[in-house]
Design a protein around this motif. Structure first.
Motif, PDB file in Angstrom:
ATOM      1  N   VAL A  58       0.837  -1.209   0.000  1.00 43.18           N
ATOM      2  CA  VAL A  58       0.000   0.000   0.000  1.00 43.18           C
ATOM      3  C   VAL A  58       0.864   1.248   0.000  1.00 43.18           C
ATOM      4  CG1 VAL A  58      -1.616   1.374   1.384  1.00 43.18           C
ATOM      5  CG2 VAL A  58      -2.017  -1.070   1.075  1.00 43.18           C
ATOM      6  N   MET A  59       1.892   1.275   0.837  1.00 40.87           N
ATOM      7  CA  MET A  59       2.749   2.454   0.921  1.00 40.87           C
ATOM      8  C   MET A  59       3.558   2.655  -0.354  1.00 40.87           C
ATOM      9  SD  MET A  59       1.777   3.623   3.731  1.00 40.87           S
ATOM     10  CE  MET A  59       2.886   5.019   3.804  1.00 40.87           C
ATOM     11  N   GLU A  60       3.859   1.563  -1.066  1.00 41.64           N
ATOM     12  CA  GLU A  60       4.566   1.672  -2.334  1.00 41.64           C
ATOM     13  C   GLU A  60       3.675   2.241  -3.429  1.00 41.64           C
ATOM     14  OE1 GLU A  60       6.105  -2.085  -3.467  1.00 41.64           O
ATOM     15  OE2 GLU A  60       7.618  -2.177  -1.881  1.00 41.64           O
ATOM     16  N   THR A  61       2.446   1.760  -3.484  1.00 47.70           N
ATOM     17  CA  THR A  61       1.547   2.143  -4.577  1.00 47.70           C
ATOM     18  C   THR A  61       0.678   3.351  -4.263  1.00 47.70           C
ATOM     19  OG1 THR A  61      -0.137   0.578  -3.764  1.00 47.70           O
ATOM     20  CG2 THR A  61       1.432  -0.245  -5.395  1.00 47.70           C
ATOM     21  N   ASN A  62       0.519   3.687  -2.981  1.00 48.84           N
ATOM     22  CA  ASN A  62      -0.326   4.810  -2.578  1.00 48.84           C
ATOM     23  C   ASN A  62       0.368   5.586  -1.464  1.00 48.84           C
ATOM     24  OD1 ASN A  62      -2.556   6.487  -2.314  1.00 48.84           O
ATOM     25  ND2 ASN A  62      -4.016   4.807  -2.272  1.00 48.84           N
ATOM     26  N   PRO A  63       1.512   6.219  -1.801  1.00 47.82           N
ATOM     27  CA  PRO A  63       2.279   6.929  -0.764  1.00 47.82           C
ATOM     28  C   PRO A  63       1.447   8.023  -0.106  1.00 47.82           C
ATOM     29  CG  PRO A  63       3.034   7.498  -2.974  1.00 47.82           C
ATOM     30  CD  PRO A  63       2.117   6.343  -3.127  1.00 47.82           C
ATOM     31  N   GLY A  64       1.680   8.203   1.193  1.00 49.41           N
ATOM     32  CA  GLY A  64       0.902   9.176   1.939  1.00 49.41           C
ATOM     33  C   GLY A  64      -0.236   8.543   2.711  1.00 49.41           C
ATOM     34  N   SER A  65      -0.455   7.249   2.506  1.00 51.76           N
ATOM     35  CA  SER A  65      -1.497   6.535   3.238  1.00 51.76           C
ATOM     36  C   SER A  65      -1.117   6.424   4.721  1.00 51.76           C
ATOM     37  CB  SER A  65      -1.703   5.134   2.659  1.00 51.76           C
ATOM     38  OG  SER A  65      -2.119   5.200   1.308  1.00 51.76           O
ATOM     39  N   ILE A  66      -2.121   6.303   5.575  1.00 54.56           N
ATOM     40  CA  ILE A  66      -1.903   6.122   7.008  1.00 54.56           C
ATOM     41  C   ILE A  66      -2.279   4.693   7.376  1.00 54.56           C
ATOM     42  CG2 ILE A  66      -2.540   6.860   9.319  1.00 54.56           C
ATOM     43  CD1 ILE A  66      -0.993   8.961   7.825  1.00 54.56           C
ATOM     44  N   ILE A  67      -1.312   3.945   7.893  1.00 49.34           N
ATOM     45  CA  ILE A  67      -1.550   2.559   8.291  1.00 49.34           C
ATOM     46  C   ILE A  67      -1.007   2.352   9.700  1.00 49.34           C
ATOM     47  CG2 ILE A  67      -0.943   0.147   7.848  1.00 49.34           C
ATOM     48  CD1 ILE A  67      -0.979   0.725   4.914  1.00 49.34           C
ATOM     49  N   ASP A  68      -1.801   1.708  10.516  1.00 52.13           N
ATOM     50  CA  ASP A  68      -1.369   1.417  11.889  1.00 52.13           C
ATOM     51  C   ASP A  68      -1.813   0.009  12.251  1.00 52.13           C
ATOM     52  OD1 ASP A  68      -0.455   1.574  14.471  1.00 52.13           O
ATOM     53  OD2 ASP A  68      -2.155   2.749  15.219  1.00 52.13           O
ATOM     54  N   MET A  69      -0.853  -0.862  12.526  1.00 52.58           N
ATOM     55  CA  MET A  69      -1.158  -2.221  12.955  1.00 52.58           C
ATOM     56  C   MET A  69      -0.673  -2.403  14.390  1.00 52.58           C
ATOM     57  SD  MET A  69      -0.555  -5.921  11.144  1.00 52.58           S
ATOM     58  CE  MET A  69       1.227  -5.856  11.076  1.00 52.58           C
ATOM     59  N   VAL A  70      -1.567  -2.867  15.259  1.00 56.04           N
ATOM     60  CA  VAL A  70      -1.244  -3.066  16.674  1.00 56.04           C
ATOM     61  C   VAL A  70      -1.118  -4.553  16.946  1.00 56.04           C
ATOM     62  CG1 VAL A  70      -1.963  -2.647  19.046  1.00 56.04           C
ATOM     63  CG2 VAL A  70      -2.521  -0.978  17.259  1.00 56.04           C
ATOM     64  N   VAL A  71      -0.010  -4.939  17.571  1.00 54.32           N
ATOM     65  CA  VAL A  71       0.258  -6.331  17.921  1.00 54.32           C
ATOM     66  C   VAL A  71       0.510  -6.417  19.428  1.00 54.32           C
ATOM     67  CG1 VAL A  71       1.769  -8.310  17.542  1.00 54.32           C
ATOM     68  CG2 VAL A  71       1.238  -6.774  15.647  1.00 54.32           C
ATOM     69  N   ASP A  72      -0.050  -7.413  20.073  1.00 54.56           N
ATOM     70  CA  ASP A  72       0.143  -7.586  21.503  1.00 54.56           C
ATOM     71  C   ASP A  72       1.629  -7.788  21.804  1.00 54.56           C
ATOM     72  OD1 ASP A  72       0.361  -9.344  24.075  1.00 54.56           O
ATOM     73  OD2 ASP A  72      -1.688  -8.544  24.120  1.00 54.56           O
TER      74      ASP A  72
END
Length: 229
Positions: A58-72
Motif C-alpha cells: 500500500v505504501m509503495e503504490t499509494n504513498p501518503g497513506s496512514i496505516i497502523d497495525m497493533v500487535v500484543d
C-alpha cells in the motif's frame, strides 16, 4: 459456493438427501463447507499473516497513506489494523461535505471482531469510505485509537460534523479527539433504541405518537435556519 456464499450446512444436508438419497451428518457438511470456503477465499489466518506485506505494498503504490497495525507485546498476536488510503483521504477532502458517519459492524467468521468505519457522502449522495479498521471489539479504547488515526489522515482542519449511533465508546471518544467539531446522533438509531427500551413500558399507540413527536422536533427549523430575502 462461489455463487451461493450463504449456503448453510443444514441446507447442504437437505439437498444431498433430496438429490442423492444419502444422509450426511451435519458436522461432515460443515467441514465440507469450510474446505470449500478456504479453497475459494484462502485461509483466514494466512490472510492476517500477510498484513505486513499488504501494508508495504500500500505504501509503495499509494504513498501518503496512514496505516497502523497493533500487535500484543507479550503474545505477538494481532490486535487491530487501521488503513486509510491517501486517495480516499484526498477524495473526501475535495469531493465530500465535512460530514463523517461513524459506525461499527461485527465480523461473523471464526476470528470474530468488528469493523470500525468512517464514511461520507460524495456529490451524488453515494457512500464514500474514508477509512476503516479491524479490531477485537467496539470499545472506548478502540474508538479512541481509530479516531486518532483518522485525525492524522484528514488533510485539513476544516470543522466537521460527526454522526454516530451513540455506540459504546463513541460518545466519549469523539469530543476527546475532535473537541472543536460537532457530534450528532443518527435519528434512525435513536428511534430504534427508543422502541426497544420502551417495548414493555408503553402501549403501541403511545409509542408511535412519541416517535412522531420526535420526528417533528428533529426536522423543525430554528431561528438560524430561517432567513428572508
Amino acid at each position: 459456493m462461489a455463487h451461493t456464499p450463504h449456503y448453510r450446512p443444514c441446507d447442504m444436508v437437505k439437498d444431498i438427501a433430496s438429490d442423492y438419497g444419502v444422509h450426511v451428518p451435519y458436522h461432515q457438511a460443515w467441514c465440507g463447507r469450510e474446505v470449500a470456503v478456504q479453497d475459494l477465499h484462502g485461509d483466514v489466518r494466512t490472510s492476517y499473516d500477510m498484513l505486513r506485506w499488504y501494508s508495504e505494498r500500500v505504501m509503495e503504490t499509494n504513498p501518503g497513506s496512514i496505516i497502523d497495525m497493533v500487535v500484543d507485546e507479550e503474545t505477538h498476536r494481532f490486535k487491530s489494523y487501521f488503513p486509510c488510503f491517501a486517495a480516499c483521504a484526498y477524495g473526501y477532502e475535495v469531493g465530500c461535505r465535512p460530514l463523517i458517519f461513524l459506525d461499527g459492524s461485527h465480523i461473523t467468521d471464526k476470528m470474530q471482531g468488528v469493523i470500525l468505519a468512517a464514511s461520507a457522502l460524495n456529490g451524488n449522495d453515494e457512500l464514500f469510505t474514508i477509512a476503516f479498521a479491524i479490531a477485537d471489539s467496539e470499545t472506548y479504547e478502540n474508538w479512541k485509537w481509530f479516531l486518532n488515526n483518522l485525525k492524522k489522515a484528514l488533510l485539513s482542519g476544516r470543522r466537521t460534523m460527526f454522526i454516530s449511533d451513540r455506540a459504546k465508546g463513541l460518545k466519549e471518544a469523539v469530543p476527546e479527539i475532535f473537541p472543536m467539531d460537532h457530534h450528532g446522533y443518527c435519528l434512525r438509531h435513536i428511534k430504534a433504541n427508543f422502541m426497544t427500551e420502551a417495548a414493555a413500558r408503553y402501549r403501541k399507540a403511545l409509542k408511535d405518537s412519541m416517535v412522531k413527536t420526535l420526528n417533528k422536533v428533529a426536522f423543525t427549523l430554528n431561528e438560524s435556519c430561517i432567513y428572508t430575502e
